[in-house]
Write an enzyme that holds these catalytic residues in place. Structure first.
Site, mmCIF file in Angstrom:
data_model
loop_
_atom_site.group_PDB
_atom_site.id
_atom_site.type_symbol
_atom_site.label_atom_id
_atom_site.label_comp_id
_atom_site.label_asym_id
_atom_site.label_seq_id
_atom_site.Cartn_x
_atom_site.Cartn_y
_atom_site.Cartn_z
ATOM 1 N N ALA A 69 0.001 -5.587 8.019
ATOM 2 C CA ALA A 69 -0.830 -6.805 7.763
ATOM 3 C C ALA A 69 -0.057 -7.690 6.977
ATOM 4 O O ALA A 69 1.051 -7.767 6.629
ATOM 5 C CB ALA A 69 -1.878 -5.896 6.797
ATOM 6 N N ASP A 70 -0.773 -8.812 6.736
ATOM 7 C CA ASP A 70 -0.487 -9.850 6.013
ATOM 8 C C ASP A 70 -1.519 -10.814 5.386
ATOM 9 O O ASP A 70 -2.466 -10.878 5.961
ATOM 10 C CB ASP A 70 0.479 -11.105 6.906
ATOM 11 C CG ASP A 70 1.179 -11.763 5.979
ATOM 12 O OD1 ASP A 70 2.478 -11.436 5.669
ATOM 13 O OD2 ASP A 70 0.929 -13.175 5.901
#
Length: 183
Positions: A69-70
């Site tokens: 994730a970012d």
């Protein structure tokens, strides 16, 4: 099933644990410098880079799910990452106070059978106007410096959030309910 979180974020780990997933933490060492300027494409690409880098480290044949994730904060088309100085934290908070901004989290899920999914979630965050002294007090804490946009909604900054439109957990760093729709 083994769940692998491609992140060292304690908040992401905590969010998964809250929904009953005890992830194994494997941090990606991938280069995250990319040229993308579109916030949606940026978070999707970075999440994919992180998840793919962790997949390359896995040697076992067990069933697993990798979650990369970012998260970024975006105001008026400016992407705000983590501030590197007090001045930068001040500038970011000054931009978002009294305004609405978006928090984008891209996520990539890679399954041991070779399937992968990349998606994103956007949440709008409305911030009350802040006095100069409130901004100064906030940026003098340690809270702004390891968070995109220089704030954590789940911490001290929560007192300045008027409302959100969308997924609260997305603002914290991982839209777990959306992710679970794919797993």
């Amino acid at each position: 099933m083994k769940y692998i979180l491609a992140s060292k974020s304690p908040r992401r780990k905590e969010l998964l644990e809250q929904i009953g997933i005890k992830p194994v933490i494997m941090v990606s060492d991938a280069d995250e410098n990319i040229e993308e300027t579109n916030p949606v494409e940026m978070v999707k690409k970075l999440s994919s880079i992180k998840a793919s880098a962790v997949k390359e480290k896995i040697k076992e044949n067990d069933e697993y799910v990798i979650i990369g994730a970012d998260t970024i904060v975006c105001f008026n088309n400016e992407i705000m990452g983590k501030p590197s100085s007090k001045e930068e934290a001040y500038r970011m908070i000054k931009l978002i106070e009294g305004n609405v901004h978006s928090v984008f989290t891209g996520f990539t899920i890679i399954f041991s059978d070779g399937r992968s999914i990349t998606d994103y979630v956007e949440t709008k965050v409305f911030v009350y106007p802040m006095k100069e002294s409130e901004i100064e007090d906030y940026i003098s804490t340690n809270e702004p410096y390891d968070k995109a946009g220089a704030y954590g909604i789940q911490g001290l900054f929560g007192r300045y959030v008027e409302k959100i439109e969308g997924d609260y957990n997305n603002v914290v760093g991982l839209p777990v309910s959306r992710i679970m729709q794919y797993i």
